[in-house]
Structures are given as structure tokens and as C-alpha cells.
Scaffold this motif. Structure first.
Motif, PDB file in Angstrom:
ATOM      1  N   ARG A   1       8.037  -7.869   4.046  1.00 55.49           N
ATOM      2  CA  ARG A   1       7.209  -7.293   2.979  1.00 55.49           C
ATOM      3  C   ARG A   1       7.686  -7.474   1.661  1.00 55.49           C
ATOM      4  O   ARG A   1       9.048  -7.048   1.458  1.00 55.49           O
TER       5      ARG A   1
ATOM      6  N   VAL B   1       3.465   2.988   2.572  1.00 57.17           N
ATOM      7  CA  VAL B   1       2.961   3.309   4.013  1.00 57.17           C
ATOM      8  C   VAL B   1       3.430   2.026   4.938  1.00 57.17           C
ATOM      9  O   VAL B   1       3.769   0.929   4.416  1.00 57.17           O
ATOM     10  N   GLY B   2       3.358   2.126   6.155  1.00 59.84           N
ATOM     11  CA  GLY B   2       3.895   1.356   7.241  1.00 59.84           C
ATOM     12  C   GLY B   2       5.262   1.064   7.088  1.00 59.84           C
ATOM     13  O   GLY B   2       5.516   0.033   7.261  1.00 59.84           O
TER      14      GLY B   2
ATOM     15  N   PRO C   1       9.604   1.275   7.708  1.00 57.73           N
ATOM     16  CA  PRO C   1      10.368   1.286   9.092  1.00 57.73           C
ATOM     17  C   PRO C   1      10.300   2.650   9.934  1.00 57.73           C
ATOM     18  O   PRO C   1      10.193   3.619   9.256  1.00 57.73           O
TER      19      PRO C   1
ATOM     20  N   ASN D   1       8.845  -0.853  18.110  1.00 61.23           N
ATOM     21  CA  ASN D   1       8.709  -0.421  16.824  1.00 61.23           C
ATOM     22  C   ASN D   1       9.497  -1.239  15.893  1.00 61.23           C
ATOM     23  O   ASN D   1       9.408  -1.579  14.675  1.00 61.23           O
TER      24      ASN D   1
ATOM     25  N   PHE E   1      15.641   7.336   9.175  1.00 58.42           N
ATOM     26  CA  PHE E   1      14.855   6.069   9.330  1.00 58.42           C
ATOM     27  C   PHE E   1      15.555   4.871   9.361  1.00 58.42           C
ATOM     28  O   PHE E   1      16.589   4.849   8.647  1.00 58.42           O
ATOM     29  N   LEU E   2      15.234   3.778  10.115  1.00 54.50           N
ATOM     30  CA  LEU E   2      15.955   2.482  10.044  1.00 54.50           C
ATOM     31  C   LEU E   2      15.683   1.920   8.633  1.00 54.50           C
ATOM     32  O   LEU E   2      14.610   2.084   8.223  1.00 54.50           O
ATOM     33  N   LYS E   3      16.864   1.419   8.066  1.00 59.97           N
ATOM     34  CA  LYS E   3      16.347   0.542   6.809  1.00 59.97           C
ATOM     35  C   LYS E   3      16.652  -0.964   6.781  1.00 59.97           C
ATOM     36  O   LYS E   3      17.518  -1.527   7.691  1.00 59.97           O
ATOM     37  N   ARG E   4      15.783  -1.584   6.346  1.00 59.38           N
ATOM     38  CA  ARG E   4      15.665  -3.002   6.250  1.00 59.38           C
ATOM     39  C   ARG E   4      17.060  -3.766   5.609  1.00 59.38           C
ATOM     40  O   ARG E   4      17.279  -3.146   4.743  1.00 59.38           O
TER      41      ARG E   4
ATOM     42  N   PRO F   1       0.774  -1.116   0.052  1.00 59.37           N
ATOM     43  CA  PRO F   1      -0.105   0.099   0.047  1.00 59.37           C
ATOM     44  C   PRO F   1       0.748   1.307  -0.065  1.00 59.37           C
ATOM     45  O   PRO F   1       1.854   1.262   0.635  1.00 59.37           O
TER      46      PRO F   1
END
Ligand SMILES: Nc1ncnc2c1ncn2[C@@H]1O[C@H](COP(=O)(O)OP(=O)(O)OP(=O)(O)O)[C@@H](O)[C@H]1O
Ligand SMILES: [Mg+2]
Lengths: 442, 653
Positions: free
Chosen positions: B59, A110-111, A113, B300, B101-104, A77
Motif C-alpha cells: 500500500r 482501514v485495512g 496490519p 492475517n 499491532f504489527l508494523k510494516r 481508504p
């Protein structure tokens, strides 16, 4: 809603399993959590086993046939973010509810990290709301996350709108989940008549929409919030109402997925699911911030239910609304309310004696509660008890009631007036230096 | 060659992999998702299929994607440079990560490869050594850092060569050891260790026998922690677990502190990042951050890494213990770790235990707690890990699996009470519900009496008895009404309040009161206990509360003042003055009724002479109960009070 048709989209037409909320089909090259359109309805990949893909259809599967068309979009999304989000209201998928003008801007997932903890700044900016039950006893700070705990019959949406309008935020982002149409219109009108529409963005799922769609709403709202807070260094206030209805939707989904429910038939992952959202509250070093004020409706004031309980473990305090029958007003309950970040600002950004005044008043209010219990049990009250009861009434009326709208300094003065009216300095038990400096005998 | 595999299934962060080759339980592997590598751990093996939990979001991950196995379990890198770092649960250095931001899939090396550290040999060529033995020493911040024979080295080794004093990078070889077969092994300043395996490079683990000073009175005075001991703090949300742990981490008598923020708020970790570099360590005078390491796996961050985070923290603590240091390990909250286990267990469709937690939860928790402890190292030096965890029981109800399992594992129990938190009686620990098993250890009692004060344990028990009696009479007062009980009951109640307000309560946010030294605690305890042993005279119960409130206020001002300062003495004088107002000196004449009341008070109190000490506590309080009975009866017919009360009384019958 319609999705752009892109070259890499894959279309299937053979469903082999349908449940109330999910469809399964044979497909390849599909990514986990990818969005798809099933018979025109938005759906998301929730499970892949070998070549069997299971999709959750947000609106439910009624009427979907085994030969329905399934289009995979190849992406999770997303939301288009840009300055022209402001002043508009969107549905759970981020499509405009009125007018067809699409948003110009970057498409973000969206959603995504969250912020690296070492890149956060410690929140330190006091948010004045004028409500003494909040500013005096439970001061809010930018970058904080805090819910109202309230029974459904309490005016939580009104209080929340009031807080939002007075909070001097650059943007207010409303995430409505299971909002009644009346409440949706209430928010629209109050923001409009305050001349604040140009600072508002709304993502709305009303009771008329399918409940599972709600699950997308906070993610949308928080992605928009991140845009304004990071790209524009703005102070953003996100309103999440009602997180109980959001959690209900989570339990519907997990139930349909045959997961083992934990307490109160909520999914075992409720804590993580809620924390993922609330933890988006942040103070950025460059001045931008995301503050989250939410609503968690209770049933019969029960805070041990899994939803408020898990929420309490995640948020930085809670504001508890209660009707005080002695003064006939809704108050912010000083016992059960708590702002955990208040110590970052009280006595620092506000007058030095603030924490002490706050504690002293609450202690005396507790004495009054004891006296009340005595009275209810049919015992005689001492003269001190009588005074605490009088104090409690005045305190409730002049400071705790949600219709109070004054500056912090005035709240402190009011508290001293009440102390002096009913007690001696020893009974109040404040630090001597503050008694010497601020105590005024009336 | 490394084992590889292909993904065949994905359910949230549980991924199923068809493997070609050998894999081991708990082996680490990476999913090759585009140019991202997603770290995962094997949690179940069924034939060719390995079930792996991914420490990241899945994801976009697709079936058919390649997975590469590493051949080792989840390991941490141990060496100089750990202190003051902010790691995530997998020991990635958060400060080295790019962007806000943290990065995967971004993993950073925990230590500094380029930095030079001092090294001074402690062993010499020809010495015979084994795992954990000290080869040399450097300093990390100001703390001596031992370079040891790697814990993985099995058997006996001889030092073939060792570097001279100098500056080295962590990967430089500082010694070469030969094993029994004559094979040579190079040793650098770093080594790796799998987090789920305890480091056992010590000779002996005795029962804890020393007190661990925290500066917090509800701990030190009322329910003390032992060095190398274990304790846990369960409590509903907002009752003060985190504030208490932070306060302990600031003031405790530890050489270094490892904090595992496990599935809790990021802002709380930020508080440590922000404040600790500014705050002074009360013992060394250096900055607190220099002795602190943070393992931040906030709520989180991906759930699976949460479980790893507590093990990472424990392993780092064990590493420093092996250097002969006193380590304090704090974990907030162990419930989040248990929940992570539950989420995974559910996803794997294992047979659930109580509340859906895995069946072996109690065993997992006790195994973890058992890694703490006081140890004698092979060279006779000592080291310790004192571990305090918090538990967040669902609905605040202590009858739930995590609390119950932890209760079996930990020796100290610090119960936070919602009621106390609501009335802002901080720290909201209920001293009577709580316990320290160490208070029963003869070696601890001896230690206390020898090192603190010969009357220490006696005073502690007296203070606790006062609290207990106060609680009992307060219940009576609530049943019978203020004027339905003898004045003596009110005095008892207020004496308990005195102990509560002055000893048990402590303002964590007041710069002076936040931490109290043992000397100070001992001094105040003695003062309060003596006051509780005094007899007071009142005409009417309303006077009792007013009088004690005044006294409590003066005592509290003492708590707020520097120990032994002019202010402190000023308030102490004020207390003396207040005491004179109502105190009944021994031997003065009284009317019959009061004399009787007094004699009873005296029985339970005061014995100034040492030999009276022998009188056992239990017989004393039993005596007390008998008196109470007769007294109430007497009072009843003496003045039949208001009608309401009579009704109430008959109701009770
Ligand atoms: N010793 C104390 N002195 C003063 N205030 C305190 C003290 N302990 C707790 N508080 C107040 O209670 C609030 C909550 O405390 P804390 O964050 O430690 O709770 P918690 O038990 O860790 O809750 P959660 O389980 O939700 O993390 C603090 O923000 C503070 O306002
Ligand atoms: Mg906490």
C-alpha cells in the motif's frame, strides 16, 4: 460523496482505457491502493505499470468519458473514528447515511496490519446467548470469529440480532453487505426497540448500492471495532452479513481484472482475503475484545462450495441452522455446527460436567439419526432405536431449537432429565463421577 | 557495491524492478518506501527487470522508488537462543516488536546478542574439521546445544585456536579455523543459512528403522510413525488436524519441537503461547515451551512470508538435527503454503497447472518432505527430523493437487473423516483408509517386536482386521436389516466398535487419556484383542449392542484412569465381570446352530498356541468370506423375515 480538496491533490483529465470496472490513465507519483475520485465516483489504484495507473471504480464506469476528471487523494481508504460513531449508520465509505453531522475524531487507515500474535490474549470469556444449541453445544467466547451457515430462507439475521442483543457487548457493529432494505430496517428497528441504539454502529451497503462498494464495508466496521476495543477497552461484537455477497463482489473484481479464477469462479486469494478480515477478531490483554459473528449463506446447504469451505478453514467453527421437520422448528444442527473455542470455557467457566453432557447428548442424537436412516430404508427398529428417536425429538424441541432462552445450568439439568427419561446411565456412557453427582432418575 | 534498482510496476505484492547490476534468483532486497524498508525476494528475472514478491503490504508504494539488493538469499540466523522463541515466517522475534499491532517494515533480530551462553570446547587445537562438526557445547534451556563448524564452510579446516570453557556472547569468536590455503576463518556461536537449501552436513541417511512414540493410539498402535519419518494429515475443516498436531507436539518422544503455523489462525498460536509455558514435558519434566519453537505466520500476515515460514522452520529443524537431536517438525497447514505459491504464480501469469497451482507443485512438495529424515552425523551420532504436515483440501475432497502431491511425498497418511468428526469420534482418523508404509518395513517390524512386545504386530493386524470385518458386516446389516443377518454379524460389528471406542478413539482434552504410553497401549491392545477373540452367546441381536456398550463404557473408564491405578484396576475387574456374563468357554455344549456359529468364530480367532500364528491372514479371511456366504444363505431360508426385507433383498439381486 465528497472528499476534502487538499493542496497536494493531483488532477488529471485524460483517460486512455476504460473497462466495465476500471479506468487507466497516465499519472505520476501515485501510490498503490491510493483512493481517487473519477468523475465524482470513488475509485482505488489496483495496478501501476510504468506511468500507467489502473483504477477500480467502485460504482462501475457507465457514462464516464475519456476526458473525465480524476483526482488522486494521496491516501488509502480511511475512517474517522470517535465516540460519536455510536448510534449511527454509515455507507461503505464511512459517510453518515442520515444527517450531515460528520464524525469528529482521528482519521485512521482501514485495512491496517493486524495484531501481533504474541500481544493477543487467549480468549476465555464465555458469551451467554440463552440459545442452548449455541451455549450448550457450541459455546461462544469473546475474541472468537464464527459464521452462521444458513440457506437464504432461514432466519439468520433474526438469530444474529438476538445473539447480539443478549451477548452483553459494549458495542455492536453491524456490517451489512448486500442487505435488503427490509433487513436493514429490521436491524434498525430491533436495536431501537431493545433500547440498544446507543451501543450500535452500522456500515451498510444495501442491494440498492453497487456491489463492489461492499468490499469496503467490513474494513470500515473492523476499524471502528478496533477503535472501541483498543482505545476504550470495550467488548465489541461485529456482525458481518452476508459474507457470501461480499465474496461475490471479490469475484466480480478479480474477474474484471482478468485473474485466473480458482474453484467456483472465486479468486485464488479468497482464503487470504477472508482471513484478513476474520483474523481481526481478538482478545486484547486490557479487556477489550473483538468478536465476529458472520453470516455465510449457502446454496442448498452445500458447504463444499468455495465460500463456505474457505470460511470454515478460517473461522473458529460455524453455526449451522436447519429446519427440523420433526418438531417444526429451526434448530442449531449439532452435527455440522462447531465452536472451536468452546473448550476454553466449557467445564471451566461453566459447570464441570458441561463437556460430557454435551458429548453424550450429541452421541445419542447421532444414534437417533442412524435409527432414522433404518426407518427410511424400511427396516424394523429396535426398542433402543425407538427410544433414541423419542429422545431426539425432545432434545430438538427443548434444547436445539433457536427459540430456547435459558441459563446454562438449566440446559444441563434439562439434558439429564431427558437422559434419565429415555436411557440408562450405561447407555449414556458418561463418566461415572458425573453420573454419581448429577444423574437424577425421574 | 550493492546492486540497486527502481520500481517500474506494482500489482498487489508483485513488484517489478528495473535493476542496475547483477541480481540473483531468490535474492533478498528492500524497497525504500519513505523511512520503511520492505523486505522482498526476487522470484523471476527477465533481462534488466527483476520480479520481486514483497513480504509486506505494498500500500502506498510508488513507481520510481529505490530498491536495494542484499546479495544473499533469505537466510536464518542459527545459534543458541532459538528455543522457546516465537518467530514470524522470516524469523523476526515477535516478542521484540513494539506495540500491539504489527508494523510494516519492522524487523527484529531473532537471537539475543547480549545474553551470555556457556561454551565448553569439544574439539581441540590442531583437530581437522569440516562443516557441521562439533566444536563445542553449551546448554540452551536444558538441552545441550552444539556449536558447529558453519555449514557454509566448504572443504577441510584445521582448528588454529579454540576458546576455553566459559561464558560468551553469541557474536564472540570461539574458534579460528584455517582452510587448506592457510586462510583464517573466525567462528562465533552463530551462523547463517539460506532456508531453501537443505543442510547436508551428515554422513548417511538410512531408511527410518525406529518407531516414533506420539502417545496417540491411532498413530502408535494402528499406523505408527517412524523416527525421521514423514506423514501428513489431510482433512476437511474442523475435522481435527490442529488438535491432533498440538496433541502430538505435547506428548511425542522428541527432544525438541518446531511448529510452523503456516497461514492458520492466530488464536491457535496463542493457545500454544499460553499453554505450553505451563504444561510439563512428559519426558523431561520441564516445561513444554522450553523445548518448543514456534514459527508463526498466521493467516492475517502477508501471504508471501507464508511460503518462507515452512522453509524457516525446516532449516531450524535441520540445525538441531545436526546436533544429534530428535526433532519433531509440524506444519499446519501446508495447503496455505501451496496457495501462497498459487497466488504468486497467477500474478506472474505463469501457465497454470491443475486448479491454478504452479506446474511444479509436486516437485516443490517432495523436495520439502525429503529434507526430513534420520541421519548418521559425521561423528557417528544420530539425529532426526520427523515431519508431519497437515493438508486442507478444498471442499474436503482428497482429489486435489496438494493432497495428491503430498501423498506421493509422505510415507504415512492419516485420513481424517468428516463422518467420524460429525459423530464426535475423535481423533477422527479413519484407521482403515490411513496407512503407515513403515509398518511394511522389515526393520520396523523387527524393532516393534523386539522393543515392545513379541506379539505387537500380530495384535495390531488383528485389531485392524477386526475393524475391517466390522465395517463389512455393518454394510451388510445396513442392507439386510438388523434381523436379516445372523447374530454373529452383530457380534462382529460390536467387536469392531470395541476396537474403535477403546483403541482408536482418544479424548485429547482429558488429562489422562490425552496421551498413552507404549506400555499402556500394548497392555490395552492385548486386552482388546483377547476380548475380540472370545466367543459370546446371545439370544437376540438387541442384547449384543447393550452388552457391548456396557463393556465399552467400562473399558473407557480404564482409559480415563491412571495406568495401573486403583481405579484402573477397579474398572478392569468390572470388565472381567462383564465378560463372564456372556463369554462362552471353549468346549461347552451348544445346540447345533450355535455350535456352528461358534466354530466359525473360533476359526478366525483365539489360537492361543504359538504355532497357529503361522496361519496366514489372507487365507483366514478368505475362509471367513466363504462361511459368511453359506451362513447368510442358511439364515435366509431359516427364517424368512418381514416382507419389507424380502423386497429389499430382491432389489439387491
Ligand atoms: N481429539 C479430539 N477430541 C475432542 N475434540 C476434538 C478432537 N479433535 C478435534 N476436536 C474438535 O474439533 C474442533 C476442530 O478441530 P481442529 O481445530 O483440530 O480442526 P482442523 O482440522 O484443524 O480444522 P481447520 O482445517 O479448519 O483448521 C476442535 O475445536 C474440537 O472441538
Ligand atoms: Mg486447523
Amino acid at each position: 460523496m465528497e472528499q476534502d480538496t487538499k493542496a497536494f491533490q493531483r488532477v488529471y483529465t485524460k483517460l486512455f482505457q476504460l473497462t466495465k470496472a476500471t479506468v487507466s490513465l497516465q499519472a505520476s507519483g501515485v501510490g498503490n491502493e491510493e483512493l481517487a475520485i473519477v468523475d465524482g465516483r470513488p475509485a482505488q489504484v489496483v495496478k501501476i505499470m510504468d506511468d500507467i495507473v489502473t483504477l477500480q471504480v467502485f460504482q462501475g464506469t457507465e457514462g464516464i468519458a475519456t476526458d473525465a476528471e480524476v483526482i488522486f487523494t494521496g491516501k488509502a481508504p480511511t475512517l474517522k473514528v470517535g465516540d460519536d460513531l455510536t448510534g449511527r449508520f454509515f455507507d461503505a465509505y464511512g459517510s453518515p447515511m442520515e444527517g450531515s453531522k460528520e464524525i469528529m475524531g482521528n482519521e485512521v487507515e482501514v485495512g491496517a496490519p493486524s495484531v501481533n500474535p504474541v500481544r493477543r490474549k487467549q480468549p476465555s470469556e464465555f458469551i451467554a446467548t440463552g440459545i442452548a444449541g449455541i451455549d450448550l453445544n457450541n459455546s461462544l467466547v469473546t475474541g472468537q470469529k464464527i459464521p452462521f451457515f444458513a440457506d437464504p430462507d432461514q432466519p439468520f439475521n433474526q438469530v444474529m440480532a438476538m445473539v447480539a442483543l443478549r451477548a452483553k457487548a459494549d458495542k455492536i457493529i453491524l456490517a451489512g453487505m448486500g442487505l435488503t432494505n427490509d433487513d436493514y430496517l429490521f436491524f434498525k428497528n430491533i436495536f431501537d426497540s431493545a433500547g440498544a441504539l446507543d451501543r450500535i454502529v452500522g456500515f451498510i451497503n444495501t442491494t440498492e448500492n453497487p456491489p463492489v462498494e461492499r468490499l469496503l464495508v467490513p474494513d470500515m466496521a473492523l476499524s471502528a471495532a478496533e477503535y472501541f476495543a483498543v482505545e476504550k477497552n470495550e467488548k465489541v461484537l461485529v456482525l458481518l452479513t452476508d459474507m457470501t455477497l461480499y465474496s461475490d463482489a471479490l469475484s466480480i473484481v478479480s474477474n474484471r481484472m482478468d485473474q485466473i479464477p480458482s474453484k467456483d469462479s472465486m479468486p485464488g486469494s479468497l482464503y487470504s482475503d477472508l482471513a484478513r478480515l476474520y483474523e481481526k477478531a481478538v482478545q486484547f490483554p486490557d479487556g477489550g475484545s473483538i468478536t465476529i459473528v458472520a453470516v455465510t449463506t449457502l446454496s442448498g446447504g452445500d458447504i463444499t462450495h468455495a465460500i463456505p469451505d474457505n470460511t470454515g478453514y478460517i473461522t473458529e467453527g460455524q453455526l449451522f441452522l436447519r429446519k427440523d421437520t420433526d418438531v417444526g422448528k429451526v434448530i442449531v444442527d449439532p452435527f455440522r455446527s462447531l465452536s472451536r473455542l468452546k473448550q476454553l470455557v466449557i467445564g471451566k467457566k461453566t459447570r464441570e460436567d458441561h463437556p460430557h453432557v454435551m458429548n453424550a447428548a450429541v452421541r445419542l442424537y447421532a444414534d437417533a439419526a442412524n435409527a432414522k436412516t433404518k426407518l427410511e430404508n424400511g427396516f424394523d427398529l429396535t426398542e433402543y432405536d425407538e427410544r433414541t428417536l423419542d429422545f431426539a425429538k425432545a432434545y430438538s424441541e427443548k434444547l436445539l431449537a433457536i427459540d430456547v432462552n435459558i441459563e446454562v445450568e438449566e440446559m444441563l439439568e434439562t439434558a439429564y432429565q431427558l437422559f434419565a427419561k429415555y436411557f440408562s446411565p450405561e447407555e449414556v456412557g458418561m463418566r461415572q463421577e458425573f453420573v454419581d453427582k448429577y444423574w437424577k432418575d425421574n | 557495491m550493492k546492486t540497486t534498482g527502481k520500481i517500474t510496476g506494482i500489482i498487489a505484492n508483485l513488484v517489478i524492478v528495473e535493476t542496475e547490476g547483477n541480481v540473483a534468483q531468490n535474492e533478498i532486497c528492500y524497497i525504500k518506501h519513505g523511512d520503511e524498508l520492505l523486505m522482498s525476494e526476487v522470484i523471476k528475472i527477465m533481462g534488466e527487470k527483476a520480479y520481486i514478491q514483497v513480504f509486506e503490504s505494498t500500500r502506498g508504494v510508488k513507481v520510481g522508488t529505490e530498491v536495494e539488493f542484499t546479495g544473499h538469499m533469505l537466510e536464518v540466523t542459527l545459534g543458541p537462543g532459538i528455543l522457546s522463541k516465537n518467530f514470524d515466517g522470516l524469523q523476526n522475534d515477535l516478542n521484540k516488536m513494539e506495540g500491539v499491532f504489527l508494523k510494516r517494515g519492522e524487523y527484529t533480530y531473532p537471537l539475543d546478542v547480549k545474553k551470555q551462553y556457556e561454551f565448553k570446547p569439544l574439539a581441540k587445537k590442531g583437530d581437522s574439521v569440516k562443516a557441521g562438526d562439533w566444536l563445542g557445547e553449551g546448554t540452551e534451556n536444558w538441552i545441550p546445544h552444539k556449536i558447529m563448524v558453519p555449514f557454509k564452510f566448504n572443504g577441510n579446516f584445521k582448528i588454529k585456536s579454540i576458546e576455553n570453557k566459559g561464558k560468551y556472547k553469541i557474536e564472540d569468536t570461539i574458534a579460528v579455523l584455517t582452510d587448506d590455503d592457510g586462510k583464517e576463518h573466525k567462528v562465533s556461536m552463530i551462523q547463517k543459512w539460506p532456508v531453501k537449501v537443505p543442510i547436508k552436513a551428515y554422513k548417511d541417511k538410512p531408511r527410518p528403522f525406529k518407531i516414533f512414540e506420539t502417545g496417540i493410539r491411532v498413530f502408535d498402535t494402528l499406523n505408527p510413525m517412524a523416527e525421521g519419518g514423514t506423514g501428513f494429515i489431510p482433512g476437511p475443516f474442523g475435522s481435527g488436524k490442529t488438535v491432533l498436531q498440538h496433541n502430538i507436539s505435547k506428548n511425542a518422544e522428541a527432544d525438541l519441537v518446531v511448529i510452523a503455523a503456516c497461514g492458520e489462525r492466530a488464536n491457535e498460536v496463542v493457545e500454544i503461547f499460553t499453554e505450553f509455558p505451563e504444561l510439563d514435558d512428559p519426558r523431561s519434566g520441564r516445561k513444554l515451551m522450553e523445548r518448543t519453537t514456534i514459527i508463526a505466520n498466521t493467516s492475517n500476515m502477508p501471504v508471501a512470508a507464508r511460503e518462507a515460514s515452512v522453509y524457516t522452520a525446516m532449516t531450524i529443524a535441520e540445525y538441531y538435527r545436526a546436533m544429534g537431536l530428535r526433532v519433531l517438525l509440524l506444519a499446519d497447514s501446508t495447503s496455505r503454503w501451496a496457495q501462497a505459491l498459487r497466488e504468486m504464480s497467477n500474478r506472474m501469469e505463469e501457465l497454470p497447472g491443475q486448479d491454478g497451482y504452479p506446474m511444479d507443485l509436486p516437485a516443490i512438495i517432495s523436495n520439502f518432505y525429503s529434507r526430513a529424515g534420520f541421519v548418521y552425523l559425521n561423528n557417528g551420532e544420530t539425529g532426526s527430523i520427523t515431519f508431519i504436515g497437515t493438508v486442507s483440501p478444498a471442499g474436503g475432497n482428497l482429489k486435489e493437487p496438494v493432497t495428491e502431491s503430498t501423498k506421493k511425498a509422505a510415507r504415512c497418511f492419516y485420513a481424517l473423516s468428516q463422518q467420524r468428526a460429525d459423530s464426535k469420534r475423535y481423533p477422527a482418523i479413519d484407521s482403515l483408509d490411513s496407512y503407515s508404509k513403515y509398518l511394511e518395513y522389515p526393520e520396523i517390524i523387527e524393532y516393534l517386536n523386539e522393543n515392545l512386545d513379541s506379539k505387537w504386530t500380530e495384535n495390531v493386524h488383528y485389531a485392524k482386521d477386526t475393524l475391517l470385518r466390522g465395517k463389512e458386516v455393518f454394510e451388510q446389516i445396513n442392507i439386510l436389516g438388523d434381523d436379516g443377518v445372523p447374530i454373529d454379524y452383530h457380534i462382529k460389528h460390536w467387536k469392531a466398535e470395541l476396537v474403535d471406542f477403546v483403541i482408536a478413539q482418544q479424548d485429547a482434552f482429558d488429562k489422562t487419556d490425552a496421551s498413552s504410553s507404549f506400555d499402556r497401549q500394548s497392555y490395552m491392545l492385548e486386552k482388546i484383542v483377547n476380548t475380540c477373540k472370545m466367543d459370546f452367546e446371545f439370544d437376540d441381536f438387541e442384547e449384543v449392542g447393550a452388552y457391548f456398550k456396557k463393556m465399552i463404557n467400562q473399558f473407557k473408564q480404564m482409559n480415563f484412569s491412571e495406568f495401573d491405578s486403583d481405579d484402573f484396576k477397579k474398572y478392569e475387574k468390572a470388565v472381567e465381570k462383564t465378560l463372564k456374563e456372556r463369554r462362552v468357554e471353549e468346549g461347552s455344549e451348544e445346540d447345533e446352530d450355535k455350535a456352528e456359529e461358534k466354530s466359525k468364530e473360533k476359526k478366525s480367532a483365539e489360537p492361543k498356541e504359538k504355532d497357529d500364528k503361522k496361519e496366514s491372514k489372507s487365507s483366514e479371511s478368505k475362509d471367513e468370506d466363504d462361511k459368511k456366504e453359506s451362513k447368510t444363505a442358511k439364515q435366509k431360508d431359516k427364517d424368512s423375515k418381514s416382507k419389507k426385507q424380502k423386497d429389499k433383498k430382491s432389489k439387491d439381486k
